[in-house]
Design a protein around this motif. Structure first.
Motif, PDB file in Angstrom:
ATOM      1  N   ILE A   1       0.835  -1.201   0.000  1.00 45.28           N
ATOM      2  CA  ILE A   1       0.000   0.000   0.000  1.00 45.28           C
ATOM      3  C   ILE A   1       0.872   1.255   0.000  1.00 45.28           C
ATOM      4  O   ILE A   1       0.619   2.211  -0.745  1.00 45.28           O
ATOM      5  CB  ILE A   1      -0.961  -0.010   1.202  1.00 45.28           C
ATOM      6  N   ARG A   2       1.897   1.263   0.815  1.00 46.75           N
ATOM      7  CA  ARG A   2       2.801   2.424   0.859  1.00 46.75           C
ATOM      8  C   ARG A   2       3.464   2.657  -0.490  1.00 46.75           C
ATOM      9  O   ARG A   2       3.595   3.812  -0.936  1.00 46.75           O
ATOM     10  CB  ARG A   2       3.854   2.213   1.946  1.00 46.75           C
ATOM     11  N   LEU A   3       3.900   1.586  -1.149  1.00 46.13           N
ATOM     12  CA  LEU A   3       4.565   1.743  -2.440  1.00 46.13           C
ATOM     13  C   LEU A   3       3.593   2.247  -3.509  1.00 46.13           C
ATOM     14  O   LEU A   3       3.938   3.113  -4.318  1.00 46.13           O
ATOM     15  CB  LEU A   3       5.188   0.415  -2.872  1.00 46.13           C
ATOM     16  N   ILE A   4       2.385   1.684  -3.513  1.00 43.39           N
ATOM     17  CA  ILE A   4       1.376   2.136  -4.487  1.00 43.39           C
ATOM     18  C   ILE A   4       1.076   3.615  -4.287  1.00 43.39           C
ATOM     19  O   ILE A   4       0.952   4.376  -5.260  1.00 43.39           O
ATOM     20  CB  ILE A   4       0.098   1.292  -4.366  1.00 43.39           C
ATOM     21  N   GLU A   5       0.971   4.044  -3.036  1.00 43.81           N
ATOM     22  CA  GLU A   5       0.645   5.440  -2.771  1.00 43.81           C
ATOM     23  C   GLU A   5       1.775   6.385  -3.174  1.00 43.81           C
ATOM     24  O   GLU A   5       1.535   7.544  -3.504  1.00 43.81           O
ATOM     25  CB  GLU A   5       0.289   5.613  -1.298  1.00 43.81           C
ATOM     26  N   ILE A   6       3.012   5.895  -3.169  1.00 43.58           N
ATOM     27  CA  ILE A   6       4.123   6.708  -3.668  1.00 43.58           C
ATOM     28  C   ILE A   6       4.035   6.850  -5.182  1.00 43.58           C
ATOM     29  O   ILE A   6       4.220   7.943  -5.734  1.00 43.58           O
ATOM     30  CB  ILE A   6       5.473   6.071  -3.269  1.00 43.58           C
ATOM     31  N   LEU A   7       3.733   5.761  -5.848  1.00 44.92           N
ATOM     32  CA  LEU A   7       3.703   5.766  -7.308  1.00 44.92           C
ATOM     33  C   LEU A   7       2.409   6.341  -7.867  1.00 44.92           C
ATOM     34  O   LEU A   7       2.397   6.912  -8.967  1.00 44.92           O
ATOM     35  CB  LEU A   7       3.896   4.333  -7.826  1.00 44.92           C
ATOM     36  N   ARG A   8       1.298   6.181  -7.140  1.00 42.43           N
ATOM     37  CA  ARG A   8      -0.006   6.688  -7.573  1.00 42.43           C
ATOM     38  C   ARG A   8      -0.697   7.368  -6.397  1.00 42.43           C
ATOM     39  O   ARG A   8      -1.625   6.823  -5.804  1.00 42.43           O
ATOM     40  CB  ARG A   8      -0.881   5.541  -8.107  1.00 42.43           C
ATOM     41  N   PRO A   9      -0.261   8.564  -6.020  1.00 43.77           N
ATOM     42  CA  PRO A   9      -0.843   9.239  -4.844  1.00 43.77           C
ATOM     43  C   PRO A   9      -2.358   9.378  -4.952  1.00 43.77           C
ATOM     44  O   PRO A   9      -2.890   9.831  -5.963  1.00 43.77           O
ATOM     45  CB  PRO A   9      -0.169  10.621  -4.865  1.00 43.77           C
ATOM     46  N   GLY A  10      -3.054   8.920  -3.911  1.00 45.05           N
ATOM     47  CA  GLY A  10      -4.511   9.057  -3.879  1.00 45.05           C
ATOM     48  C   GLY A  10      -5.275   8.115  -4.785  1.00 45.05           C
ATOM     49  O   GLY A  10      -6.482   8.283  -4.936  1.00 45.05           O
TER      50      GLY A  10
END
Length: 267
Positions: free
Chosen positions: A250-259
């Motif tokens: 989840i943290r990695l996805i949020e870095i790559l695709r914020p929000g």
């Protein structure tokens, strides 16, 4: 006493095509469904669902996504996919994704859980046109740690193929069987882990994300590493349970695709 019994098998197929900024085609049959929930985001969201409740011997599941030029789309699964004991041929899963020129697709399915005796063969194919972008995550979990389950017998063949204009960018196979599970504490294998994830980012500038991604690989209980080359970022992570690994992804996805985390991941 059950020799010769004809067991019921589950078959499902669902495919979605987006073009010219809107849905062009939706096909679903059998146990596979594709839902399109309303969102306030620029990218439409596809949620795939296997209504059979899991996979066992001889089951077949096919998902397809086509995104035509210049459009962003996100696809996920409503819940974790479960592979149960298979007394016979392995369950088959095929995922095919085509991303047109300048378009982007995020394939963010929830975990696949292997139960004792499971047999699953899965192939994920991604075909990218010029300047197309792709973000993908896959996670495998061995049983349910909270239930005290230990998986010693299972078979998994999991292969990812990513192509650009028909030429392979990445071929990433994994084979897991009883022999590998018996050596699960080996550092060359799962090193005692019960869950493993791979994250792929493909597209122009993907290698520029390496530094912030590496800086975020500090989730307690997770062992992870990231590498990159021109237009391709790969992250591999392992943990003793699926929950800390999910938090890391989840943290990695949020870095790559914020929000842009799928709503079904937030439940």
């Amino acid at each position: 006493m059950f020799d010769g019994v004809q067991h019921q098998r589950s078959f499902g197929s669902a495919s979605v095509v987006f073009a010219d900024g809107r849905l062009q085609h939706l096909w679903q049959s059998g146990s596979a469904k594709a839902m399109l929930p309303r969102t306030h985001r620029k990218a439409p969201e596809i949620v795939f669902l296997n209504t059979s409740g899991g996979l066992t011997a001889g089951d077949r599941l096919d998902y397809g996504v086509t995104v035509c030029a210049g459009m962003p789309v996100q696809a996920t699964t409503q819940t974790a996919e479960r592979a149960y004991r298979a007394d016979g041929e392995a369950a088959q899963v095929q995922v095919r994704m085509t991303v047109g020129k300048g378009a982007s697709l995020d394939w963010l399915p929830q975990e696949t859980i292997l139960f004792q005796g499971a047999a699953l063969e899965r192939v994920t194919e991604v075909d990218l046109d010029d300047d197309a972008h792709f973000l993908g995550v896959e996670t495998i979990v061995l049983g349910r740690a909270a239930m005290g389950e230990v998986v010693t017998q299972a078979s998994l063949g999991d292969r990812r193929i990513v192509r650009r204009n028909g030429r392979p960018l990445l071929v990433d196979p994994m084979r897991l069987d009883a022999g590998a599970l018996s050596r699960g504490a080996d550092a060359a294998l799962w090193n005692g882990a019960r869950a493993a994830s791979v994250l792929l980012l493909v597209g122009r500038g993907a290698d520029a994300a390496l530094a912030p991604i590496r800086a975020a690989l500090d989730q307690p209980g997770v062992s992870a590493a990231a590498s990159a080359r021109d237009g391709l970022l790969v992250v591999r992570a392992m943990a003793s349970d699926g929950w800390p690994l999910r938090r890391q992804m989840i943290r990695l996805i949020e870095i790559l695709r914020p929000g842009a985390l799928p709503r079904v991941w937030q439940g």
